[in-house]
Design a protein around this motif. Structure first.
Motif, PDB file in Angstrom:
ATOM      1  N   THR A 247      12.067 -13.290 -19.079  1.00 56.81           N
ATOM      2  CA  THR A 247      12.693 -14.383 -19.824  1.00 56.81           C
ATOM      3  C   THR A 247      11.647 -15.422 -20.192  1.00 56.81           C
ATOM      4  OG1 THR A 247      14.734 -14.047 -18.553  1.00 56.81           O
ATOM      5  CG2 THR A 247      14.543 -16.088 -19.821  1.00 56.81           C
ATOM      6  N   GLU A 248      11.616 -15.812 -21.454  1.00 63.00           N
ATOM      7  CA  GLU A 248      10.675 -16.830 -21.921  1.00 63.00           C
ATOM      8  C   GLU A 248      11.357 -18.194 -21.936  1.00 63.00           C
ATOM      9  OE1 GLU A 248       7.551 -17.411 -25.614  1.00 63.00           O
ATOM     10  OE2 GLU A 248       9.530 -16.573 -26.045  1.00 63.00           O
TER      11      GLU A 248
ATOM     12  N   PRO B 140      12.412 -21.538 -23.398  1.00 64.33           N
ATOM     13  CA  PRO B 140      12.555 -21.957 -24.811  1.00 64.33           C
ATOM     14  C   PRO B 140      11.558 -23.057 -25.193  1.00 64.33           C
ATOM     15  CG  PRO B 140      14.697 -21.776 -23.759  1.00 64.33           C
ATOM     16  CD  PRO B 140      13.680 -21.672 -22.664  1.00 64.33           C
TER      17      PRO B 140
ATOM     18  N   CYS C  57      12.077 -17.622 -31.189  1.00 68.91           N
ATOM     19  CA  CYS C  57      11.763 -16.357 -30.518  1.00 68.91           C
ATOM     20  C   CYS C  57      12.550 -15.218 -31.155  1.00 68.91           C
ATOM     21  CB  CYS C  57      12.105 -16.450 -29.029  1.00 68.91           C
ATOM     22  SG  CYS C  57      11.710 -14.964 -28.085  1.00 68.91           S
TER      23      CYS C  57
ATOM     24  N   LYS D 264      13.513 -12.541 -29.761  1.00 66.67           N
ATOM     25  CA  LYS D 264      14.325 -11.807 -28.789  1.00 66.67           C
ATOM     26  C   LYS D 264      15.615 -12.567 -28.499  1.00 66.67           C
ATOM     27  CE  LYS D 264      11.384  -8.495 -28.172  1.00 66.67           C
ATOM     28  NZ  LYS D 264      10.552  -8.832 -29.347  1.00 66.67           N
TER      29      LYS D 264
ATOM     30  N   ASN E  23      16.035 -15.016 -25.649  1.00 64.12           N
ATOM     31  CA  ASN E  23      14.643 -15.189 -25.205  1.00 64.12           C
ATOM     32  C   ASN E  23      14.281 -14.242 -24.053  1.00 64.12           C
ATOM     33  OD1 ASN E  23      14.884 -17.382 -26.971  1.00 64.12           O
ATOM     34  ND2 ASN E  23      13.455 -18.607 -25.805  1.00 64.12           N
ATOM     35  N   LYS E  24      14.859 -13.041 -24.045  1.00 65.81           N
ATOM     36  CA  LYS E  24      14.579 -12.149 -22.923  1.00 65.81           C
ATOM     37  C   LYS E  24      14.520 -10.687 -23.349  1.00 65.81           C
ATOM     38  CE  LYS E  24      18.120 -13.312 -20.448  1.00 65.81           C
ATOM     39  NZ  LYS E  24      19.099 -13.377 -19.329  1.00 65.81           N
TER      40      LYS E  24
ATOM     41  N   PHE F  21       7.005 -10.410 -27.287  1.00 65.68           N
ATOM     42  CA  PHE F  21       7.714 -11.630 -27.643  1.00 65.68           C
ATOM     43  C   PHE F  21       6.943 -12.273 -28.806  1.00 65.68           C
ATOM     44  CE2 PHE F  21       9.220 -11.004 -23.366  1.00 65.68           C
ATOM     45  CZ  PHE F  21      10.495 -11.560 -23.334  1.00 65.68           C
TER      46      PHE F  21
ATOM     47  N   ASN G  29       6.899 -15.375 -31.377  1.00 66.48           N
ATOM     48  CA  ASN G  29       7.452 -16.692 -31.674  1.00 66.48           C
ATOM     49  C   ASN G  29       6.908 -17.190 -33.003  1.00 66.48           C
ATOM     50  OD1 ASN G  29       8.527 -16.421 -29.165  1.00 66.48           O
ATOM     51  ND2 ASN G  29       7.832 -18.398 -28.392  1.00 66.48           N
TER      52      ASN G  29
END
Length: 405
Positions: free
Chosen positions: A336-337, A339, A344, A346, A349-350, A365, A367
């Motif tokens: 998980t990134e 925010p 993103c 994904k 965000n994961k 990922f 961005n």
């Protein structure tokens, strides 16, 4: 005279009867039984095959041993006795557990185990103890050894059993040869087979041990199936920074109790470089103050807990990658990134991979951060620059003419 003859006939008849009865009486008087012989120890090999880039899991293999079925002699085969029903067999053999330590040694070759350049094996020896068993008659006594599943994530059992149609997975046949050595009993041989089969009769009507060698087994071979997972970071857009570090949380579950995984972070960091950290990033670095600037961690190992889980925070910038090697088959991975003011690509965000059945590579990922440049800015700026330039040229020309005059 007649009386003497009659007595002679009677005496002869008596002696004849005595001669007939004498062997039986003599046998009964001189018959001796064997002194029971106590068994010794024998061993078999335990091998666990795994990928060369994986770690040996912490696992214990347990075994049971029980009496096999008797086989009658005839049609070119020897009699096989069942210790459970044979006369004069006392006691029960035992087998000690075999334990592999997490992260223990593995070898590139093992007797009777098929390996390749990318496959290794952890190897140990199991001991079968017959010191509590005695035999009172010569014969071939059959036992069955069974392996108990420990339920370790990613471990499959008996993958190299030669014939699963006629054999029984997770089982081996152990024949104990008890022989007469000049009137004394000895345990002369222990032979382990993959299958429950017959034993041929030799030319001299003796047991043909050599006939079983093609089926002879070194022991049990299991497999530890693992896979790799990788994810990378990329940015795009005219306002995207290639120097900015993005925070990620990596969570592994169902990976096997206390398992070790190798992590290649040669192109990633556990904290953003201090010289490049923004105010936001600097606030996340409190727990990593001891790290050297631009510190990287290549060849790290993560240890999963008793539930097969671990969570780690990492930081990546554009072009960096993390590879987790040796995840047990069936493991789950979620990355998980945190925010940011980037978009993103994904959902949520994961990236999630559940019940791993293959390598999961090429996860990126991406961005995006782009700014809109207001219209007219260049038109306003360029004329002003042009006027200044013309003025400077004019001053230069006037000064030149003055100097020539």
């Amino acid at each position: 005279m007649k009386t003497v003859k009659k007595l002679s006939v009677i005496l002869a008849a008596f002696l004849l009867c005595a001669m007939v009865l004498a062997p039986a009486a003599a046998f009964a008087d001189t018959d001796t039984t064997y002194t029971p012989v106590t068994g010794t120890n024998t061993t078999f090999q335990k091998a666990l095959v795994l990928n060369a880039d994986a770690n040996v899991p912490g696992i214990t293999f347990a075994y049971t041993i029980e009496a096999g079925a008797a086989v009658a002699a005839g049609n070119g085969k020897m009699e096989i006795l069942s210790p459970g029903t044979a006369t004069g067999v006392t006691g029960t053999p035992t087998i000690a557990d075999v334990t592999f330590t997490a992260g223990g040694a593995a070898v590139s070759s093992a007797d009777g185990v098929t390996l390749t350049a990318t496959r290794m094996a952890a190897v140990a020896t199991a001991t079968v103890d017959f010191s509590g068993v005695s035999f009172s008659e010569p014969g071939i006594y059959r036992y069955l050894i069974k392996e108990t599943s420990a339920g370790q994530q990613g471990v499959t059992y008996d993958t190299q059993l030669a014939d699963k149609t006629n054999g029984v997975a997770k089982q081996r046949t152990l024949d104990v040869y008890v022989t007469d050595d000049n009137g004394s009993l000895v345990v002369s041989s222990y032979v382990i087979h993959e299958l429950v089969n017959d034993i041929g009769v030799g030319e001299d009507a003796g047991s043909a041990v050599a006939a079983t060698l093609a089926d002879k087994s070194k022991g049990f071979v299991n497999e530890y199936a693992t896979f790799n997972f990788a994810f990378a970071k990329a940015v795009s857009g005219n306002q995207a920074s290639h120097d900015k570090y993005f925070k990620f949380s990596v969570a592994i579950t169902n990976g096997g109790a206390n398992a070790l995984v190798n992590v290649d972070m040669s192109a990633a960091q556990t904290a953003p470089a201090k010289s490049a950290a923004t105010a936001y990033e600097a606030s996340t670095m409190a727990a990593a103050n001891a790290l050297d600037e631009d510190s990287t961690l290549d060849g790290q190992q993560w240890k999963l807990d008793a539930d097969g889980a671990v969570t780690k925070d990492l930081y990546l910038k554009h072009g960096q990658t993390v590879t987790i090697k040796g995840l047990a088959k069936g493991a789950n991975v979620t990355v998980t990134e945190t925010p940011e003011d980037y978009k993103c690509d994904k959902s949520g965000n994961k990236i999630e991979v559940t019940n791993m059945e293959a390598d999961s590579l090429g996860n990126t990922f991406t961005n995006t951060r782009s700014g809109i440049i207001p219209t007219g800015v260049l038109l306003t700026v360029v004329p002003g620059v042009a006027i200044v330039a013309i003025a400077l040229v004019g001053l230069f020309v006037m000064k030149k003419k003055k100097n020539e005059a």
